[in-house]
Design a protein around this motif. Structure first.
Motif, PDB file in Angstrom:
ATOM      1  N   GLY A 136       3.657   4.621  11.620  1.00  0.00           N
ATOM      2  CA  GLY A 136       4.029   5.339  12.842  1.00  0.00           C
ATOM      3  C   GLY A 136       3.717   6.825  12.782  1.00  0.00           C
ATOM      4  O   GLY A 136       4.156   7.575  13.639  1.00  0.00           O
ATOM      5  N   PRO A 163      -5.838  15.834   5.756  1.00  0.00           N
ATOM      6  CA  PRO A 163      -4.801  16.823   6.086  1.00  0.00           C
ATOM      7  C   PRO A 163      -5.331  18.211   5.701  1.00  0.00           C
ATOM      8  O   PRO A 163      -5.897  18.368   4.636  1.00  0.00           O
ATOM      9  N   GLY A 164      -5.169  19.169   6.563  1.00  0.00           N
ATOM     10  CA  GLY A 164      -5.658  20.501   6.248  1.00  0.00           C
ATOM     11  C   GLY A 164      -6.959  20.816   6.965  1.00  0.00           C
ATOM     12  O   GLY A 164      -7.291  21.979   7.153  1.00  0.00           O
ATOM     13  N   SER A 199      -1.377   4.707   6.191  1.00  0.00           N
ATOM     14  CA  SER A 199      -0.584   3.711   5.477  1.00  0.00           C
ATOM     15  C   SER A 199      -1.266   3.219   4.211  1.00  0.00           C
ATOM     16  O   SER A 199      -0.697   2.444   3.468  1.00  0.00           O
ATOM     17  N   GLN A 232       9.591   9.144  13.718  1.00  0.00           N
ATOM     18  CA  GLN A 232       8.931   8.359  12.682  1.00  0.00           C
ATOM     19  C   GLN A 232       8.223   7.125  13.236  1.00  0.00           C
ATOM     20  O   GLN A 232       7.300   6.617  12.633  1.00  0.00           O
ATOM     21  N   LYS A 290       0.810  -1.214   0.000  1.00  0.00           N
ATOM     22  CA  LYS A 290       0.000   0.000   0.000  1.00  0.00           C
ATOM     23  C   LYS A 290       0.847   1.270   0.000  1.00  0.00           C
ATOM     24  O   LYS A 290       0.609   2.162  -0.794  1.00  0.00           O
ATOM     25  N   CYS A 291       1.792   1.401   0.909  1.00  0.00           N
ATOM     26  CA  CYS A 291       2.543   2.655   0.814  1.00  0.00           C
ATOM     27  C   CYS A 291       4.026   2.376   0.609  1.00  0.00           C
ATOM     28  O   CYS A 291       4.882   3.107   1.058  1.00  0.00           O
ATOM     29  N   ARG A 327       1.637  12.285  14.255  1.00  0.00           N
ATOM     30  CA  ARG A 327       1.523  13.721  14.470  1.00  0.00           C
ATOM     31  C   ARG A 327       0.059  14.154  14.521  1.00  0.00           C
ATOM     32  O   ARG A 327      -0.379  14.844  15.425  1.00  0.00           O
ATOM     33  N   ALA A 374       7.035  15.289  11.817  1.00  0.00           N
ATOM     34  CA  ALA A 374       6.298  15.038  13.060  1.00  0.00           C
ATOM     35  C   ALA A 374       5.889  16.347  13.721  1.00  0.00           C
ATOM     36  O   ALA A 374       5.209  16.333  14.741  1.00  0.00           O
ATOM     37  N   GLY A 375       6.327  17.473  13.148  1.00  0.00           N
ATOM     38  CA  GLY A 375       5.826  18.754  13.645  1.00  0.00           C
ATOM     39  C   GLY A 375       6.852  19.634  14.313  1.00  0.00           C
ATOM     40  O   GLY A 375       6.495  20.633  14.927  1.00  0.00           O
ATOM     41  N   GLN A 424      -0.524  23.941  14.730  1.00  0.00           N
ATOM     42  CA  GLN A 424      -1.913  23.655  14.345  1.00  0.00           C
ATOM     43  C   GLN A 424      -2.857  24.723  14.885  1.00  0.00           C
ATOM     44  O   GLN A 424      -3.777  25.161  14.197  1.00  0.00           O
ATOM     45  N   ILE A 459      -4.525   9.823   5.217  1.00  0.00           N
ATOM     46  CA  ILE A 459      -4.353  10.003   3.780  1.00  0.00           C
ATOM     47  C   ILE A 459      -5.346   9.054   3.123  1.00  0.00           C
ATOM     48  O   ILE A 459      -5.072   7.867   2.959  1.00  0.00           O
ATOM     49  N   ILE A 460      -6.513   9.569   2.807  1.00  0.00           N
ATOM     50  CA  ILE A 460      -7.600   8.696   2.357  1.00  0.00           C
ATOM     51  C   ILE A 460      -8.252   9.276   1.094  1.00  0.00           C
ATOM     52  O   ILE A 460      -8.769  10.391   1.133  1.00  0.00           O
ATOM     53  N   PRO A 461      -8.166   8.552  -0.013  1.00  0.00           N
ATOM     54  CA  PRO A 461      -8.727   9.073  -1.265  1.00  0.00           C
ATOM     55  C   PRO A 461     -10.248   9.250  -1.197  1.00  0.00           C
ATOM     56  O   PRO A 461     -10.940   8.517  -0.478  1.00  0.00           O
ATOM     57  N   ALA A 515      -4.617  18.602   0.911  1.00  0.00           N
ATOM     58  CA  ALA A 515      -5.546  17.817   0.106  1.00  0.00           C
ATOM     59  C   ALA A 515      -6.461  18.769  -0.665  1.00  0.00           C
ATOM     60  O   ALA A 515      -6.970  18.423  -1.724  1.00  0.00           O
ATOM     61  N   GLN A 516      -6.630  19.990  -0.114  1.00  0.00           N
ATOM     62  CA  GLN A 516      -7.466  20.992  -0.776  1.00  0.00           C
ATOM     63  C   GLN A 516      -6.669  21.644  -1.901  1.00  0.00           C
ATOM     64  O   GLN A 516      -5.498  21.955  -1.724  1.00  0.00           O
ATOM     65  N   GLU A 569       0.152  13.666  -3.171  1.00  0.00           N
ATOM     66  CA  GLU A 569       0.589  12.793  -2.070  1.00  0.00           C
ATOM     67  C   GLU A 569      -0.184  12.955  -0.766  1.00  0.00           C
ATOM     68  O   GLU A 569      -0.003  12.168   0.150  1.00  0.00           O
ATOM     69  N   THR A 570      -1.046  13.966  -0.670  1.00  0.00           N
ATOM     70  CA  THR A 570      -1.904  14.012   0.517  1.00  0.00           C
ATOM     71  C   THR A 570      -3.110  13.110   0.323  1.00  0.00           C
ATOM     72  O   THR A 570      -3.927  12.951   1.225  1.00  0.00           O
ATOM     73  N   LEU A 571      -3.232  12.543  -0.879  1.00  0.00           N
ATOM     74  CA  LEU A 571      -4.394  11.700  -1.158  1.00  0.00           C
ATOM     75  C   LEU A 571      -4.021  10.237  -1.351  1.00  0.00           C
ATOM     76  O   LEU A 571      -4.779   9.339  -1.003  1.00  0.00           O
ATOM     77  N   VAL A 620      -6.769  26.349   2.533  1.00  0.00           N
ATOM     78  CA  VAL A 620      -7.218  25.633   3.722  1.00  0.00           C
ATOM     79  C   VAL A 620      -7.871  26.596   4.718  1.00  0.00           C
ATOM     80  O   VAL A 620      -9.010  26.402   5.117  1.00  0.00           O
ATOM     81  N   LEU A 673     -12.779  17.157  -6.683  1.00  0.00           N
ATOM     82  CA  LEU A 673     -11.399  16.706  -6.746  1.00  0.00           C
ATOM     83  C   LEU A 673     -10.947  16.658  -8.205  1.00  0.00           C
ATOM     84  O   LEU A 673     -11.499  15.904  -9.003  1.00  0.00           O
TER      85      LEU A 673
END
Lengths: 559, 136
Positions: free
Chosen positions: B16, B114-115, B65, A207, A138-139, B19, A248-249, A455, B94-96, A339-340, A371-373, A468, A477
């Motif tokens: 992992g 995200p956002g 993931s 991580q 998956k990733c 955040r 991680a921020g 945030q 991260i979900i389409p 994502a927006q 990549e946010t999707l 955002v 989309l």
């Protein structure tokens, strides 16, 4: 000789300017009602000038590229000699599918490969384990045994490309697999080049893909350092990674400080394991994030180079310039993308990539707009790669070395970040070093505080995120995303089953027994891992063998 | 006076990236919600058993993931098996878009991306989740 014209003192002139020129204007029309701060919330002054650099000394603070303290770059000719490596991180589905993406990227001008492993591989779990359900391919790409690694690099000559592998807890095993594939291609291990992330300390900090507790993890790493020095001398054995700390921020300063503190931890561990600094420090490389605040990022890279040079020279007492220089890979900030309005991500990535290049990176990964999707499609990864190529070949940025060097603002910011990062490092030293600091959760909590603070700034609109919290619009989309078929999981389990059926079970048991013995004693683990890999022992079998001796790390769940 | 909302935030699966879930946890606490955070690398079984034991009103799952379809569905199935499908499941990651539709059809309350701001999440929670009644 003509006498140098004596100018007026800019510091005094600044006061005059403020009173006579600036103030009347501010009375008529004040500055925007917002805080002028970096993305990390560091305060930025209205104007920088020589008054900010009173003790500045060209030779001590900057020097020349390729010379101590390397502020202006690690190589004497930098990009005029050779451009940075354009290395797009890729991996999904099965090894054969990823192999096709690699061949595509190479045909489009990418100059190095970078392997994204799927989560089960990163956590030392095989595709047929229940914990892998839903995660296979998956990733990242699924690697269970040497057979998968053979398929991944099928038809790719390993003496010609360099490969970066993003893996930490099982790094020793995956490097052994790569060495074994090279041998099968007839390439001896001293001819292969690349990088393995192998940075376990940042896993505990940021991580969070760990397997073993910190101390045995460091032993695996020092075994790898000792092995690679003789057998894989062109390999970068640890890529000390701030990237994930930032994702991680953390703030930019925290990224800088904790990454270098991890670096100090590795150098100390290598020395404690009896390896001489100059035998492994030249093969350490770094990996930084490139976030949106252009100047803060440029200053971060410049400060990092100068700090590492000082740390190696003053703390670890070596004058070997190869040990002192900080070479680094950069990835644009995944966490900055939205994502927006995803097309805006191309612009964010461009700004970030420019910062990396002006900061003197050796290698760059530009993120794709989607990549946010999901994982990037072939189209989106091509745009990301073209971004680098346009910067390299059209923008003129790569024509001269350290183009921002000497900017009052950039030098002042570089100095300030160095000071603040050294303050953190001193605090960590006072706690007894980075492992002790991790064990009490210090970097973890500092980062989670920073992430929450950021945030809140976004939520209140104090910091702007286009699309955002400002310039928001209703949208359908507009982009396609890559979908990994759930059938991949079944297919990978079948492939694994086939390998398990074909291998010699006795040989597997013997090599795993030898690995356990090496772990219980202080024998170097690498030759044992290599033998087990060649016998087609699975990743999980090797990891479980080591877990039996070293134990497992559990999430303390700091909030 | 109604008791405070109790929400379990979970990280199922192997990734992992915590955040987001940690930021959300702190924001919910600041908004007066009681939060139980599971920590990383949890199986759906561990999350469901913690949710029932802690008698929570909702479960928020964070998955980056790509394994969201499996993991969200599995958590809902296990809750139903235990007769606890009145515990609302929501989440983020991260979900389409297409998967969000499918997950919502299956009963997931909401998916945040995200956002999205923590205010958006808190407002949604306050509108859609109510204390499940006093089971004590």
């Amino acid at each position: 000789m003509t006498q140098k014209k004596k100018g007026t003192d800019p510091s005094k002139e600044k006061k005059r300017w403020e009173e006579k020129t600036l103030t009347p204007i501010l009375k008529k029309s004040s500055e925007q009602n917002r805080s002028f701060t970096t993305v990390s919330d560091a305060k930025i002054d209205r104007l920088y000038g020589p008054w900010d650099l009173e003790d500045f000394d060209y030779m001590t603070d900057l020097g020349f590229p390729g010379e101590y303290p390397f502020t202006r770059g690690v190589y004497p000719s930098m990009y005029r000699g050779r451009l940075w490596t354009m290395r797009q991180f890729a991996g999904f589905s099965t090894a054969s599918d990823t192999n096709k993406r690699y061949k595509y990227l190479l045909s489009q001008g990418t100059t190095g490969l970078s392997v994204a492993f799927h989560m089960p591989t990163i956590m030392g779990v095989c595709s047929d384990d229940p914990r892998s359900s839903g995660e296979v391919g998956k990733c990242g790409v699924a690697i269970d045994t040497l057979r998968d690694m053979e398929d991944l690099f099928d038809g790719i000559p390993l003496e010609k490309v360099t490969t970066s592998m993003t893996t930490n807890a099982p790094a020793a095993i995956l490097l052994a697999m790569y060495v074994a594939v090279a041998e099968k291609q007839g390439v001896s291990s001293d001819k292969i080049g690349g990088t393995i992330q192998n940075d376990i300390l940042k896993e505990y900090i940021a991580q969070k893909s760990w397997i073993f507790p910190p101390r045995p993890s460091l032993r695996i790493i020092t075994d790898l350092l000792a092995f690679a020095k003789d057998k894989v001398p062109r390999w970068n054995t640890i890529s000390i990674s701030g990237y994930h700390i930032r994702e991680a921020g953390s703030t930019a300063v925290q990224e800088l400080a904790f990454t270098l503190a991890d670096g100090i931890g590795y150098v100390q561990a290598g020395i404690d394991a009896g390896i001489s600094v100059d035998d492994f420090a030249p093969r350490l490389s770094f990996f930084f994030n490139a976030h949106n605040d252009f100047f803060e990022e440029v200053a971060k890279y410049r400060a990092a180079r100068r700090m590492w040079a000082k740390i190696i020279k003053e703390r670890f007492k070596t004058d070997n310039p190869r040990s002192q220089l900080l070479r680094f890979h950069t990835q644009t900030a995944g966490c900055s993308l939205t994502a927006q309005q995803p097309l805006n991500n191309i612009i964010r990535t461009t700004i970030q990539a420019m910062a990396a290049v002006m900061g003197g990176t050796q290698s760059l990964h530009t993120n794709s707009l989607d990549e946010t999707l999901a994982l990037p499609t072939e189209n989106s990864v091509t745009v990301a790669l073209r971004t680098q190529q346009i910067i390299a070949e059209e923008s003129g940025i790569a024509n001269t070395i350290d183009p921002l060097g000497g900017s009052y603002f950039v030098e002042a910011l570089t100095n300030r970040m160095e000071k603040e990062a050294f303050d953190y490092i001193n605090k960590i030293d006072d706690m007894g070093g980075i492992i002790a600091a991790i064990e009490r959760g210090f970097p973890q909590l500092e980062i989670s505080d920073a992430a929450y603070h950021y945030q809140k700034q976004l939520d209140s609109g104090e910091k702007t995120l286009v699309g955002v919290n400002k310039y928001v619009m209703d949208e359908d989309l507009p982009i396609e995303t890559l979908v990994i078929d759930d059938e991949v999981e079944q297919e990978q389990k079948k492939r694994l089953g086939k390998v398990l059926g074909e291998r010699n079970a006795e040989e597997v048991a013997n090599t795993l027994g030898a690995l356990k013995h090496a772990a219980e004693n202080s024998e170097n683990l690498m030759p044992r891992i290599l033998n087990a890999v060649k016998a087609y022992a699975t990743l999980q079998e090797m990891v479980d063998t080591l877990k039996g001796v070293f134990g497992e790390y559990r999430d303390p769940g700091y909030l | 006076m109604a008791r405070k909302l109790r929400i379990l935030l979970g990280k199922p699966g192997l990734d992992g990236h915590d955040r987001g879930v940690k930021v959300v946890a702190r924001a919910l606490r600041d908004a007066g919600i009681e939060v139980i955070y599971t920590g990383l690398h949890q199986t759906p079984e561990m999350i469901v058993s913690a949710a029932i034991q802690e008698d929570v009103d909702a479960v928020g799952l964070s998955v980056l993931s790509g394994a969201h379809n499996y993991l969200f569905t599995k958590v809902m199935e296990l809750l139903a098996e235990q007769g606890a499908d009145d515990i609302m499941v929501f989440g983020g990651g991260i979900i389409p878009e297409d998967d969000i539709e499918t997950l919502k059809e299956q009963g997931v309350g909401e998916i945040f991306l995200p956002g999205d701001t923590t205010d958006t999440i808190i407002t949604w929670i306050n509108t859609h989740i109510t204390p499940r009644g006093d089971n004590q």
